[in-house]
Motif scaffolding. Structure first.
Motif, PDB file in Angstrom:
ATOM      1  N   TYR A 102       0.802  -1.058  -0.424  1.00 29.53           N
ATOM      2  CA  TYR A 102       0.230  -0.134  -0.075  1.00 29.53           C
ATOM      3  C   TYR A 102       0.597   1.131  -0.193  1.00 29.53           C
ATOM      4  CZ  TYR A 102      -3.748  -3.089   0.914  1.00 29.53           C
ATOM      5  OH  TYR A 102      -5.112  -4.298   0.482  1.00 29.53           O
ATOM      6  N   ARG A 103       1.836   1.084   0.247  1.00 23.42           N
ATOM      7  CA  ARG A 103       2.888   2.811   0.806  1.00 23.42           C
ATOM      8  C   ARG A 103       3.421   3.428  -0.913  1.00 23.42           C
ATOM      9  NH1 ARG A 103       7.751   0.962   4.882  1.00 23.42           N
ATOM     10  NH2 ARG A 103       7.824   3.451   4.452  1.00 23.42           N
ATOM     11  N   PRO A 104       3.625   2.996  -1.867  1.00 21.21           N
ATOM     12  CA  PRO A 104       3.664   3.520  -2.899  1.00 21.21           C
ATOM     13  C   PRO A 104       2.095   4.608  -3.713  1.00 21.21           C
ATOM     14  CG  PRO A 104       4.344   0.947  -3.196  1.00 21.21           C
ATOM     15  CD  PRO A 104       3.839   0.979  -1.904  1.00 21.21           C
ATOM     16  N   PHE A 105       1.009   3.878  -2.884  1.00 14.15           N
ATOM     17  CA  PHE A 105      -0.276   4.391  -3.069  1.00 14.15           C
ATOM     18  C   PHE A 105      -0.701   5.474  -2.090  1.00 14.15           C
ATOM     19  CE2 PHE A 105      -0.775   0.148  -5.009  1.00 14.15           C
ATOM     20  CZ  PHE A 105      -1.601   0.189  -6.521  1.00 14.15           C
ATOM     21  N   LEU A 106       0.155   5.524  -1.185  1.00 10.54           N
ATOM     22  CA  LEU A 106      -0.272   6.526  -0.237  1.00 10.54           C
ATOM     23  C   LEU A 106       1.252   7.435  -0.215  1.00 10.54           C
ATOM     24  CD1 LEU A 106      -1.399   3.928   3.241  1.00 10.54           C
ATOM     25  CD2 LEU A 106      -2.628   5.668   1.484  1.00 10.54           C
ATOM     26  N   GLU A 107       2.104   8.104  -0.595  1.00 12.08           N
ATOM     27  CA  GLU A 107       3.320   9.578  -0.737  1.00 12.08           C
ATOM     28  C   GLU A 107       2.316  10.427  -0.067  1.00 12.08           C
ATOM     29  OE1 GLU A 107       4.968  12.507  -2.081  1.00 12.08           O
ATOM     30  OE2 GLU A 107       3.292  12.196  -2.842  1.00 12.08           O
ATOM     31  N   GLN A 108       2.744  11.056   0.553  1.00 19.74           N
ATOM     32  CA  GLN A 108       3.077  11.786   1.911  1.00 19.74           C
ATOM     33  C   GLN A 108       1.540  12.851   0.910  1.00 19.74           C
ATOM     34  OE1 GLN A 108       5.649  15.564   4.094  1.00 19.74           O
ATOM     35  NE2 GLN A 108       6.390  13.037   4.066  1.00 19.74           N
ATOM     36  N   ASN A 109       2.865  13.563   0.281  1.00 29.97           N
ATOM     37  CA  ASN A 109       1.958  14.781  -0.534  1.00 29.97           C
ATOM     38  C   ASN A 109       0.632  15.182  -1.120  1.00 29.97           C
ATOM     39  OD1 ASN A 109       4.081  17.007  -0.470  1.00 29.97           O
ATOM     40  ND2 ASN A 109       5.585  15.977  -1.597  1.00 29.97           N
ATOM     41  N   SER A 110       0.115  13.200  -1.786  1.00 29.03           N
ATOM     42  CA  SER A 110      -0.543  12.823  -2.228  1.00 29.03           C
ATOM     43  C   SER A 110      -1.614  12.535  -0.995  1.00 29.03           C
ATOM     44  CB  SER A 110      -0.167  11.394  -3.245  1.00 29.03           C
ATOM     45  OG  SER A 110      -1.846  11.059  -3.417  1.00 29.03           O
ATOM     46  N   PHE A 113      -6.220  14.188   1.978  1.00 25.95           N
ATOM     47  CA  PHE A 113      -7.265  15.029   2.624  1.00 25.95           C
ATOM     48  C   PHE A 113      -7.944  15.799   2.717  1.00 25.95           C
ATOM     49  CE2 PHE A 113      -5.881  15.141   7.729  1.00 25.95           C
ATOM     50  CZ  PHE A 113      -6.964  14.383   8.259  1.00 25.95           C
ATOM     51  N   PHE A 114      -7.352  16.544   2.112  1.00 25.30           N
ATOM     52  CA  PHE A 114      -8.233  18.351   2.074  1.00 25.30           C
ATOM     53  C   PHE A 114      -8.792  17.959   1.646  1.00 25.30           C
ATOM     54  CE2 PHE A 114      -3.038  20.478   2.965  1.00 25.30           C
ATOM     55  CZ  PHE A 114      -3.445  20.020   4.461  1.00 25.30           C
ATOM     56  N   ASN A 115      -9.185  17.352   0.941  1.00 29.53           N
ATOM     57  CA  ASN A 115     -10.149  17.670  -0.578  1.00 29.53           C
ATOM     58  C   ASN A 115     -11.543  16.732   0.263  1.00 29.53           C
ATOM     59  OD1 ASN A 115      -8.995  18.795  -2.904  1.00 29.53           O
ATOM     60  ND2 ASN A 115      -8.446  16.677  -3.472  1.00 29.53           N
ATOM     61  N   PHE A 116     -11.362  16.274   0.968  1.00 26.78           N
ATOM     62  CA  PHE A 116     -11.664  15.075   1.978  1.00 26.78           C
ATOM     63  C   PHE A 116     -12.331  16.353   3.385  1.00 26.78           C
ATOM     64  CE2 PHE A 116     -12.134  13.942   6.634  1.00 26.78           C
ATOM     65  CZ  PHE A 116     -13.614  12.752   6.467  1.00 26.78           C
ATOM     66  N   LEU A 117     -11.792  17.077   3.464  1.00 24.09           N
ATOM     67  CA  LEU A 117     -12.352  18.062   4.768  1.00 24.09           C
ATOM     68  C   LEU A 117     -12.832  18.380   4.005  1.00 24.09           C
ATOM     69  CD1 LEU A 117      -8.995  18.229   6.071  1.00 24.09           C
ATOM     70  CD2 LEU A 117     -11.245  16.757   7.315  1.00 24.09           C
ATOM     71  N   TYR A 118     -13.116  19.079   2.685  1.00 21.95           N
ATOM     72  CA  TYR A 118     -13.660  20.422   1.978  1.00 21.95           C
ATOM     73  C   TYR A 118     -15.192  19.221   1.410  1.00 21.95           C
ATOM     74  CZ  TYR A 118     -15.458  23.575  -1.799  1.00 21.95           C
ATOM     75  OH  TYR A 118     -16.307  24.325  -2.407  1.00 21.95           O
ATOM     76  N   VAL A 175      -3.883   6.953   9.608  1.00  9.95           N
ATOM     77  CA  VAL A 175      -4.689   7.314  10.728  1.00  9.95           C
ATOM     78  C   VAL A 175      -4.857   8.176  12.071  1.00  9.95           C
ATOM     79  CG1 VAL A 175      -5.762   5.773  12.531  1.00  9.95           C
ATOM     80  CG2 VAL A 175      -5.547   4.739  10.248  1.00  9.95           C
ATOM     81  N   THR A 176      -3.037   8.151  11.500  1.00 18.28           N
ATOM     82  CA  THR A 176      -2.297   9.015  12.964  1.00 18.28           C
ATOM     83  C   THR A 176      -2.313  10.882  12.518  1.00 18.28           C
ATOM     84  OG1 THR A 176      -0.886   7.599  13.892  1.00 18.28           O
ATOM     85  CG2 THR A 176      -0.132   9.986  13.774  1.00 18.28           C
ATOM     86  N   LEU A 177      -2.697  11.072  10.822  1.00 14.67           N
ATOM     87  CA  LEU A 177      -2.092  12.012   9.947  1.00 14.67           C
ATOM     88  C   LEU A 177      -4.152  12.540  10.644  1.00 14.67           C
ATOM     89  CD1 LEU A 177      -1.589  14.524   8.967  1.00 14.67           C
ATOM     90  CD2 LEU A 177      -2.458  13.161   7.002  1.00 14.67           C
ATOM     91  N   LYS A 219      -9.749   6.472  -1.588  1.00 16.14           N
ATOM     92  CA  LYS A 219      -9.695   6.811  -3.111  1.00 16.14           C
ATOM     93  C   LYS A 219      -9.620   8.455  -3.407  1.00 16.14           C
ATOM     94  CE  LYS A 219     -12.308   3.318  -5.437  1.00 16.14           C
ATOM     95  NZ  LYS A 219     -10.947   2.555  -6.475  1.00 16.14           N
ATOM     96  N   LEU A 220      -9.490   9.043  -2.240  1.00 18.00           N
ATOM     97  CA  LEU A 220      -9.610   9.895  -2.643  1.00 18.00           C
ATOM     98  C   LEU A 220      -7.875  10.467  -2.490  1.00 18.00           C
ATOM     99  CD1 LEU A 220     -12.659  12.363  -0.585  1.00 18.00           C
ATOM    100  CD2 LEU A 220     -12.228  12.020  -2.372  1.00 18.00           C
ATOM    101  N   PHE A 221      -7.299   9.967  -1.917  1.00 14.48           N
ATOM    102  CA  PHE A 221      -6.125   9.641  -1.322  1.00 14.48           C
ATOM    103  C   PHE A 221      -4.442   8.760  -2.191  1.00 14.48           C
ATOM    104  CE2 PHE A 221      -7.027  10.128   2.332  1.00 14.48           C
ATOM    105  CZ  PHE A 221      -6.897   9.194   2.616  1.00 14.48           C
ATOM    106  N   SER A 222      -5.812   7.833  -2.270  1.00 16.63           N
ATOM    107  CA  SER A 222      -4.226   6.577  -2.053  1.00 16.63           C
ATOM    108  C   SER A 222      -4.448   6.122  -3.671  1.00 16.63           C
ATOM    109  CB  SER A 222      -5.327   5.688  -1.705  1.00 16.63           C
ATOM    110  OG  SER A 222      -6.651   5.309  -2.320  1.00 16.63           O
ATOM    111  N   LYS A 223      -3.845   7.433  -4.357  1.00 21.13           N
ATOM    112  CA  LYS A 223      -2.554   7.090  -5.837  1.00 21.13           C
ATOM    113  C   LYS A 223      -1.545   6.479  -5.693  1.00 21.13           C
ATOM    114  CE  LYS A 223      -6.778  10.538  -6.855  1.00 21.13           C
ATOM    115  NZ  LYS A 223      -6.342  12.017  -7.186  1.00 21.13           N
TER     116      LYS A 223
END
Length: 655
Positions: free
Chosen positions: A330-338, A343-348, A440-442, A491-495
């Protein structure tokens, strides 16, 4: 609009602080001579004086945690006695206390609910600070407060020094062959023409080896180093407990636990212990099944006596076998900037808040700063520092800097906060790839931050997280965590950071299916920590042996696998000895009842990304900050009291 983070004159902080505190004393003296005191002419400016001090001192103490050096330690140690003396002096000032009481008595019917809450909290805290005591007792309390602040800082510094002083060098590739490639790249170095691997006690490195390290002896070596860090903290704990006991006895309490509960939602010591023991009873059977499952799995490797340093390793293998879940996949799909952008899109999507990066000054090049806006109006600023560094304290936290309020001139003051984590660092050659647990921590820390930053309470002392009872302060953070397991959100950020491929439904389903893997073991572990903390503060334990016996007794009753005797967990328990959780670690589980129940409302609505419900939560729970008790806010949001069964259901402990 916002004060910039500026420590150019950092080494002169002591002089600047002395000037500020003397000015504050003068301003308070001027307030005290007002003949007809009112909320507007006394309480309002009094709060603003407190805010100005907090705004000055927060970056100074913060920098010592995130950019630690001999200079930051010296400045911290220079400023600590000044601020400790000042806070004790103010909190024991009979004239301020009497003035607040008079305003409360004379103006009660004309005050609004928020103003009443400010006065109730302040009057309570003055009593808890000993303002009613004679001068000898006040003087002793002042000494105790200063020494306890020094010990807390020393505890934290010892832990950081111990973390940075250890490294485990491995030369045989066989010992690291299962380590994920991204972790291996960070560990790898060349020496004398040979490839070697260095593992440290910084969290990303430690987790990598304890979870994937093939060599059992090496796993024990790094586990032992981690669980025996800072043995000198044992003596600090003795002194901390002794001084805290003396402090609360002066204030008229039987023990520190009862003193702690005076500012919390829980009503009694018995209620807290009963709550924790009930959770343990309900989770024990399942936890025993979970540990047996690990033991059986380890037997395939010929391990018939599984130890604490084997648990992460075999748990990871078992999880992969049960759910086909490989965290490294999963980690390549969870690059920090992505992750951050998604996450910001979700919060919006749910809260109607927008994050816009800005070029504000920070303490490190990796720190990012964002202005937060709502309906095109900037309402807050957040500093986000995500990557591990050797000069940075371990763990993750949110630190509030400015609070939202309306000042005495009617001007709106905007809030700011910091989020700090210790995620895998990026380098020139590698990006920062997160584990789902990092995500999850973030979410957790952002939950704290939004609780502070979205406040629209006009009084600073009950705005944001100020004035929130400590045992419910985790509610918004834990609530936001649950969204990190939702398919739409993921799906909003796991790219994939190279191909931009979105994580498949099947892969996300595996994360969700594995969410409650070993949830009972995890709950019992939290209960063990919470009971140890709470019982430790119910009577005076005078030496390291007594403290160890208490911990051993709790482990005997609640741990399904006993750690080795050398494990001195307490010497690293910074939450209670270097943080604000003394006799309050139970808060994590206490608040989780609220967060689980609130999240169930989204599940029951049939739509987790339910903007209408999320905005209701934002407007009732987050925007009201500490201006109302959390049980009132929860009832206003949910139209019912919370149920502990929601927590047990969401963790898969009961159906």
């Amino acid at each position: 609009m916002f004060n910039e983070f500026n420590l150019e004159n950092f080494e002169n902080s002591k002089i600047e602080l002395e000037t500020l505190l003397n000015s504050s004393r003068k301003k308070i003296d001027e307030l005290l001579v007002i003949e007809e005191k009112s909320y507007e002419n006394f309480v309002k400016p009094y709060q603003e004086i407190g805010e100005s001090i907090n705004e000055f001192i927060t970056p100074i103490f913060h920098i010592d945690s995130v950019k630690n050096s001999e200079i930051t330690q010296k400045v911290y140690e220079d400023c600590l006695p000044l601020i400790s003396d000042y806070e004790t002096e103010i909190s024991q000032n009979d004239n301020i206390y009497t003035s607040l009481k008079d305003i409360q008595d004379k103006s009660y019917t004309s005050l609004n609910d928020i103003q009443k809450k400010v006065l109730e909290n302040e009057i309570r805290d003055f009593k808890l600070s000993g303002c009613h005591l004679d001068n000898n007792k006040k003087s002793r309390l002042k000494e105790l407060n200063l020494r306890l602040s020094e010990l807390s800082h020393k505890f934290s510094q010892n832990l950081l020094n111990a973390t940075n002083s250890y490294e485990m060098i491995i030369e045989d590739f066989e010992d690291v062959k299962e380590i994920p490639q991204s972790d291996l790249e960070l560990a790898k170095f060349e020496e004398e023409g040979k490839t070697k691997y260095k593992f440290t006690l910084q969290m990303p490195s430690y987790i990598a080896y304890i979870t994937y390290g093939t060599n059992r002896k090496k796993r024990e070596e790094i586990y032992k180093a981690y669980t025996t860090r800072a043995p000198e903290n044992g003596k600090l704990i003795e002194e901390i407990l002794k001084l805290k006991d003396e402090e609360v006895k002066i204030l008229g309490f039987d023990n520190y636990a009862s003193y702690s509960l005076a500012t919390k939602m829980a009503n009694s010591e018995e209620e807290v212990v009963y709550f924790l023991e009930e959770l343990a009873k309900k989770g024990e059977h399942r936890a025993l099944e979970e540990i047996e499952e690990i033991k059986e799995f380890a037997k395939k490797d010929g391990i018939n006596d599984i130890k604490s340093y084997d648990l992460s390793y075999y748990s990871e293998k078992l999880k992969k076998a049960k759910y086909d879940l490989d965290e490294e996949y999963y980690r390549p799909f969870l690059e920090q900037n992505s992750v951050l952008n998604g996450f910001f899109n979700f919060l919006y999507e749910v809260f109607n808040i927008k994050f816009t990066q800005t070029n504000a000054k920070t303490w490190d090049d990796k720190v990012k700063v964002f202005n937060i806006s709502e309906d095109d109006k900037i309402i807050a600023r957040i500093y986000i520092d995500l990557e591990a560094r050797s000069d940075k304290r371990g763990g993750a936290w949110m630190n509030n800097w400015h609070s939202y309020y309306i000042d005495k001139n009617g001007k709106e003051q905007l809030p700011t906060a910091y989020i700090v984590c210790n995620f895998p660092p990026s380098t020139q050659n590698t990006v920062s790839l997160l584990r789902h647990s990092d995500v999850v921590t973030l979410f957790h820390e952002m939950g704290h931050a939004l609780h502070h930053l979205l406040s629209n309470v006009s009084e600073p002392f009950v705005s944001g997280i100020s004035g929130v009872a400590w045992d419910v302060v985790e509610f918004p953070s834990q609530f936001l965590e649950y969204f990190a397991y939702d398919k739409e959100v993921l799906k909003l950020f796991s790219k994939h950071y190279k191909t931009a491929e979105v994580l498949s439904d099947e892969a996300i389903d595996r994360i969700i299916a594995a969410k409650n893997f070993q949830s009972s073991l995890s709950m019992l572990r939290q209960v063990e920590f919470a009971l140890f903390d709470f019982m430790l503060h119910q009577k005076l334990y005078t030496n390291e042996d007594e403290i160890q016996k208490l911990l051993d007794g709790i482990r005997e009753k609640y741990s399904v696998i006993k750690p080795p005797k050398y494990n001195k967990f307490q010497n690293g328990f910074s939450h209670i000895f270097a943080g604000g959780y003394a006799a309050g670690y139970y808060s994590y589980k206490w608040a989780e009842v609220l967060s689980a129940d609130a999240f169930y409302m989204f599940i029951d609505s049939g739509k987790v990304l339910n903007r209408e419900l999320a905005v209701k939560y934002k407007n009732i729970v987050l925007k009201n900050g500490g201006s109302k008790n959390m049980d009132e806010l929860f009832f206003e949001f949910a139209n019912r009291k919370p149920s502990v069964d929601s927590l047990l259901k969401i963790d898969g402990i009961i159906s």
